[in-house]
Design a protein around this motif. Sequence first.
Motif, PDB file in Angstrom:
ATOM      1  N   ALA A 120       0.561  -1.438  -0.068  1.00 52.66           N
ATOM      2  CA  ALA A 120       0.023   0.340  -0.226  1.00 52.66           C
ATOM      3  C   ALA A 120       0.771   1.592   0.035  1.00 52.66           C
ATOM      4  O   ALA A 120       2.286   1.199   0.080  1.00 52.66           O
ATOM      5  CB  ALA A 120      -1.078   0.164   1.472  1.00 52.66           C
ATOM      6  N   PHE A 121       0.580   2.503  -0.383  1.00 49.36           N
ATOM      7  CA  PHE A 121       0.886   3.834  -0.459  1.00 49.36           C
ATOM      8  C   PHE A 121       0.092   4.580  -0.536  1.00 49.36           C
ATOM      9  O   PHE A 121      -1.358   4.088  -0.675  1.00 49.36           O
ATOM     10  CB  PHE A 121       1.663   3.696  -2.022  1.00 49.36           C
ATOM     11  N   THR A 122       0.654   5.886   0.438  1.00 50.12           N
ATOM     12  CA  THR A 122      -0.411   7.175   0.581  1.00 50.12           C
ATOM     13  C   THR A 122      -0.198   7.656  -1.039  1.00 50.12           C
ATOM     14  O   THR A 122       0.850   7.942  -1.581  1.00 50.12           O
ATOM     15  CB  THR A 122       0.180   7.756   1.496  1.00 50.12           C
ATOM     16  N   ALA A 123      -0.876   8.558  -1.685  1.00 45.93           N
ATOM     17  CA  ALA A 123      -1.067   9.387  -3.026  1.00 45.93           C
ATOM     18  C   ALA A 123      -1.462  10.597  -2.508  1.00 45.93           C
ATOM     19  O   ALA A 123      -2.664  10.500  -2.216  1.00 45.93           O
ATOM     20  CB  ALA A 123      -1.551   8.790  -3.723  1.00 45.93           C
ATOM     21  N   GLU A 124      -0.779  11.669  -2.780  1.00 47.61           N
ATOM     22  CA  GLU A 124      -1.263  13.166  -2.813  1.00 47.61           C
ATOM     23  C   GLU A 124      -0.650  14.113  -3.118  1.00 47.61           C
ATOM     24  O   GLU A 124       0.079  14.349  -4.328  1.00 47.61           O
ATOM     25  CB  GLU A 124      -0.468  13.811  -0.587  1.00 47.61           C
ATOM     26  N   PRO A 125      -1.663  14.848  -3.408  1.00 50.35           N
ATOM     27  CA  PRO A 125      -0.989  16.054  -4.461  1.00 50.35           C
ATOM     28  C   PRO A 125       0.423  16.932  -4.144  1.00 50.35           C
ATOM     29  O   PRO A 125       0.655  16.424  -2.932  1.00 50.35           O
ATOM     30  CB  PRO A 125      -2.272  17.316  -4.151  1.00 50.35           C
ATOM     31  N   LYS A 126       1.508  17.248  -5.198  1.00 50.05           N
ATOM     32  CA  LYS A 126       2.382  16.998  -4.629  1.00 50.05           C
ATOM     33  C   LYS A 126       2.618  19.077  -4.572  1.00 50.05           C
ATOM     34  O   LYS A 126       2.216  19.708  -6.616  1.00 50.05           O
ATOM     35  CB  LYS A 126       3.588  16.986  -5.391  1.00 50.05           C
ATOM     36  N   PHE A 260      -3.140  20.113  12.092  1.00 48.97           N
ATOM     37  CA  PHE A 260      -2.584  20.902  11.353  1.00 48.97           C
ATOM     38  C   PHE A 260      -3.725  20.802   9.586  1.00 48.97           C
ATOM     39  O   PHE A 260      -4.786  19.899  10.172  1.00 48.97           O
ATOM     40  CB  PHE A 260      -1.390  20.651  11.198  1.00 48.97           C
ATOM     41  N   ALA A 261      -3.315  21.527   8.970  1.00 49.69           N
ATOM     42  CA  ALA A 261      -3.881  21.486   8.165  1.00 49.69           C
ATOM     43  C   ALA A 261      -2.569  20.391   7.059  1.00 49.69           C
ATOM     44  O   ALA A 261      -1.811  20.270   7.002  1.00 49.69           O
ATOM     45  CB  ALA A 261      -4.023  23.165   6.842  1.00 49.69           C
ATOM     46  N   THR A 262      -4.107  19.411   6.635  1.00 53.05           N
ATOM     47  CA  THR A 262      -3.239  18.560   5.549  1.00 53.05           C
ATOM     48  C   THR A 262      -4.497  18.420   4.645  1.00 53.05           C
ATOM     49  O   THR A 262      -5.013  19.050   4.263  1.00 53.05           O
ATOM     50  CB  THR A 262      -3.415  17.506   6.697  1.00 53.05           C
ATOM     51  N   ASN A 263      -3.748  17.815   3.797  1.00 48.19           N
ATOM     52  CA  ASN A 263      -4.293  17.815   2.223  1.00 48.19           C
ATOM     53  C   ASN A 263      -4.970  16.617   2.587  1.00 48.19           C
ATOM     54  O   ASN A 263      -5.186  15.637   2.411  1.00 48.19           O
ATOM     55  CB  ASN A 263      -3.328  17.588   1.005  1.00 48.19           C
ATOM     56  N   GLY A 290      -7.476  25.706  -6.331  1.00 44.88           N
ATOM     57  CA  GLY A 290      -7.322  26.416  -6.218  1.00 44.88           C
ATOM     58  C   GLY A 290      -5.372  26.902  -5.367  1.00 44.88           C
ATOM     59  O   GLY A 290      -5.329  27.824  -5.734  1.00 44.88           O
ATOM     60  N   TYR A 291      -5.244  26.190  -6.396  1.00 41.02           N
ATOM     61  CA  TYR A 291      -3.561  26.498  -5.843  1.00 41.02           C
ATOM     62  C   TYR A 291      -2.412  25.341  -6.589  1.00 41.02           C
ATOM     63  O   TYR A 291      -3.266  24.776  -7.146  1.00 41.02           O
ATOM     64  CB  TYR A 291      -3.004  26.380  -4.188  1.00 41.02           C
ATOM     65  N   ASP A 292      -1.423  25.474  -6.753  1.00 45.02           N
ATOM     66  CA  ASP A 292      -0.776  24.921  -7.701  1.00 45.02           C
ATOM     67  C   ASP A 292       0.062  23.437  -7.275  1.00 45.02           C
ATOM     68  O   ASP A 292       0.709  23.131  -5.888  1.00 45.02           O
ATOM     69  CB  ASP A 292       0.676  25.811  -8.585  1.00 45.02           C
ATOM     70  N   ILE A 293      -0.329  22.774  -8.075  1.00 46.55           N
ATOM     71  CA  ILE A 293       0.412  21.015  -7.587  1.00 46.55           C
ATOM     72  C   ILE A 293       1.241  21.287  -9.083  1.00 46.55           C
ATOM     73  O   ILE A 293       0.887  21.424 -10.340  1.00 46.55           O
ATOM     74  CB  ILE A 293      -0.520  20.290  -7.455  1.00 46.55           C
ATOM     75  N   ASP A 294       2.205  19.885  -9.136  1.00 52.06           N
ATOM     76  CA  ASP A 294       3.152  19.569 -10.420  1.00 52.06           C
ATOM     77  C   ASP A 294       3.100  17.938 -11.283  1.00 52.06           C
ATOM     78  O   ASP A 294       3.840  17.636 -11.370  1.00 52.06           O
ATOM     79  CB  ASP A 294       4.742  20.097 -10.487  1.00 52.06           C
ATOM     80  N   GLY A 295       2.078  18.028 -10.071  1.00 51.05           N
ATOM     81  CA  GLY A 295       2.015  16.230  -9.550  1.00 51.05           C
ATOM     82  C   GLY A 295       2.047  15.439  -8.486  1.00 51.05           C
ATOM     83  O   GLY A 295       0.699  16.505  -7.894  1.00 51.05           O
ATOM     84  N   VAL A 296       1.748  14.516  -8.532  1.00 49.35           N
ATOM     85  CA  VAL A 296       1.397  13.645  -6.484  1.00 49.35           C
ATOM     86  C   VAL A 296       2.367  12.753  -6.942  1.00 49.35           C
ATOM     87  O   VAL A 296       3.292  11.926  -7.291  1.00 49.35           O
ATOM     88  CB  VAL A 296       0.270  12.433  -7.822  1.00 49.35           C
ATOM     89  N   VAL A 297       2.391  13.066  -4.807  1.00 46.13           N
ATOM     90  CA  VAL A 297       3.972  11.967  -4.190  1.00 46.13           C
ATOM     91  C   VAL A 297       3.185  10.391  -3.973  1.00 46.13           C
ATOM     92  O   VAL A 297       2.585  10.563  -3.353  1.00 46.13           O
ATOM     93  CB  VAL A 297       4.630  12.951  -3.062  1.00 46.13           C
ATOM     94  N   TYR A 298       3.574   9.254  -4.055  1.00 45.92           N
ATOM     95  CA  TYR A 298       3.429   8.147  -3.630  1.00 45.92           C
ATOM     96  C   TYR A 298       4.323   7.943  -2.951  1.00 45.92           C
ATOM     97  O   TYR A 298       6.026   8.033  -2.804  1.00 45.92           O
ATOM     98  CB  TYR A 298       3.788   7.316  -5.070  1.00 45.92           C
ATOM     99  N   LYS A 299       4.332   7.879  -1.696  1.00 44.70           N
ATOM    100  CA  LYS A 299       5.136   7.297  -0.769  1.00 44.70           C
ATOM    101  C   LYS A 299       4.421   5.678  -0.672  1.00 44.70           C
ATOM    102  O   LYS A 299       3.212   5.392   0.001  1.00 44.70           O
ATOM    103  CB  LYS A 299       5.003   7.623   0.920  1.00 44.70           C
ATOM    104  N   VAL A 300       5.442   4.386   0.811  1.00 45.26           N
ATOM    105  CA  VAL A 300       4.496   3.360   1.427  1.00 45.26           C
ATOM    106  C   VAL A 300       4.999   3.789   2.218  1.00 45.26           C
ATOM    107  O   VAL A 300       4.733   3.974   3.109  1.00 45.26           O
ATOM    108  CB  VAL A 300       6.464   2.769   1.196  1.00 45.26           C
ATOM    109  N   ASP A 301       3.603   3.111   2.364  1.00 47.58           N
ATOM    110  CA  ASP A 301       2.270   3.340   3.689  1.00 47.58           C
ATOM    111  C   ASP A 301       2.569   2.856   5.257  1.00 47.58           C
ATOM    112  O   ASP A 301       2.655   3.459   6.266  1.00 47.58           O
ATOM    113  CB  ASP A 301       0.801   3.004   3.770  1.00 47.58           C
TER     114      ASP A 301
END
Length: 780
Positions: A120-126, A260-263, A290-301
């Motif tokens: 499993a991974f997490t996927a979040e806006p970069k 904290f504000a999280t995405n 509403g804000y700039d992202i340039d990809g998606v970050v994947y991390k091992v969960d």
Amino acid sequence: MTREIENLSPEAAAAEHARLAEEIAAHDRAYYAEDAPVITDAEYDGLRARLEALEAAFPELAHAESPTQTIGAKPSGKFAEVRHAVPMLSLGNAFDEDDVAAFEARIRRFLNLKDDETLAFTAEPKIDGLSASLRYEKGVLVTGATRGDGQTGENVTENLKTLDKIPKRLTGDVPDVLEVRGEVYLSHADFAALNAAQEAAGKPAYKNPRNAAAGSLRQIDPAITATRPLRFFAYAWGEVSEPLADTQSGAVERLKALGFATNGDMKRCEGVEALLAHYRDLEARRAELGYDIDGVVYKVDRLDWQARLGFVARAPRWAIAHKFSPEKAVTKLNNIEIQVGRTGALTPVAKLEPVTVGGVVVSNATLHNEDYIRGIGKDGEPIRGGTDIRIGDTVIVQRAGDVIPQIVDVLKDRRDGSEQAFVFPKVCPVCGSHAVREEGEAVRRCTGGLVCRSQAVERLKHFVSRKAFDIEGLGDKQIEIFFDIGLLKEPADIFLLPNHSDRIQQLDRFGETSVKNLIASIESSRKVELHRLIYGLGIRHVGEDTARKLAQYFTTWDAFSGAVKQASGGRPGSQYIELSNIRGIGPVAVGHLMEAAEKVASLQPLDVSLQEQLRFVHEKLNQTHRQALADAYRTWERFVVAVQRAFNEKPSAAYLELSGIDKVGIVATESLVEFFDEPRNAAAVSRLLEHLEILDAEMVVSDSPVAGKTVVFTGSLERFARDEAKARAQSLGAKVAGSVSAKTDYLVAGPGAGSKLTKARELGVNVLTEDEWLSLIGDA
């Protein structure tokens, strides 16, 4: 991976890689040290993205300290410095779905996971903003810092305290020490309002939200920062006195619970398809965020798996940034100019009618080499369908990885006859020397050497760059001025500049303070780490990671230079080098072929394809090896001749030891030998050494049982993947080599070990099973 990158030769790719690395270093100095950037942040990111694409196509160029993985720059001095308790890391990039699949496959291979085991991974806006770290002690915010160079950042605590979304005090179940990492950014609406206010006040507008956020946070006066509508997303952590959770997703939820504000667009995904589905969803909704992202970050969960995977220099193995698809625009090619780099490579650059591509104004684009302009690769394969590029053409410009400018196609139907074919120069445009293209290369090089101003100046710029000698105050402009007035011709001259301080102070823009600071920086640079010296010499194919590997292996300058001198007396012949340079054929496969040389001579050709007959040559030649050899030699007869000649041209043991060092290889070894064999280079290095105190390389761990020992791994390891075993050995201070010699201390042999095991026994090397190795290092 684009077709034009596939068509580059290893030499051309290495030349472009080196040129881009130098350019990135120059922009680092301009942005961080001189506060005078000459390109946008997105264009800067584009240079790094190009390097990643090159390294994906040419793995031999990839190294842990490549600019694709560097982090920021040394703090500017405007703020107090903060040493990060845990380094703030960068990320590797993925540009397409194949890259993502390869990332997942590497994770499984490293962890030895079965195909049916859940990963499993997490996927979040970069977020495209500025990284920051918040340190809380007993729930109170005590320090806020920028990322800086990953090890040391700038203390912007008071500035960060002005952000509404950053808690000043945490309540509830809070660890005694908690470092929260995240991104400072501006929303699109706030960015537009900020620029409107800038223009109303007669001040220049910011070029993009990221620049605006960085400039706002790094204000000397926190009151100015307080007027900027900066926001903060938390997504990671540094030092913590107790674990936040067992998983990445759980830890982020914990940060959210602490205030904290999280995405909200972070999602837990199982498998590649789930990752790509979330990527496509975010890409489709990108303009609505509403804000700039340039990809998606994947991390091992799983955090325990993150710990096992560890890091490659300053980037984690367990995370990657998947960049969005390229964006394109149509514009006119006004001219083609030639730039000459420190290795003499002539690189064509397209001068474009400025055009906006994905929100960034592009006016320059790389054209790589003369074949790319001509539209026909060195192997005769067409590029862009065989269409050449002409001055005056209407072209399609693309920023690969969302940022880099390159010409990908020509609109032939818009030609009106006024376009001019570009004639690639046969002489250097700087010094007039012949520009020669060696057989098999796509790059043309100036032969002027030391008489070529451009090469000499670019070498000096490389020498003082951040990852070499890191001499502040000696930027591109200063080097060019000193070179042109005769104060600076070679690296040794840098350390004579203090003798000319009065003359320098009389030059324009050189005040007493700036000259004093320059001299202080030069004096402090006399004491230099071994890997920085090796890298600073600017030897072709010897990048930062290779220099560090060499320093770690030899530890002293005398040992290193002596090894190169010994290797010089036992260089391989051209056929052995040709065999070693076939893409897909590494030193291990070459070793198998040398073992089988006698057998090859006795085998009779069969009525099968060359790839099929190669099955009978050596049992350890895998499908990749066989295909590469079949593509290179086409017939059994040519293959036999090549192997026999290569066998007769084998290098000496000293040469094999040098080339067998992990991540060094025969290309870098040849460059080292050629560099030091050149009398003028040797003399210049000798003059340089008179001014230096060279610091011996430090062992990563000095008290482990394998610290300073040379280890070779062979066979199929069962408890760990090969890369993980090497990484663990190096973390304990061991030297990992690729071949066995009399200097090898341990051979760790798994099932199927062959020639290395035989040679180790002949030399009396201590041979260990995998279990014995793990017991030795305390991991049993």
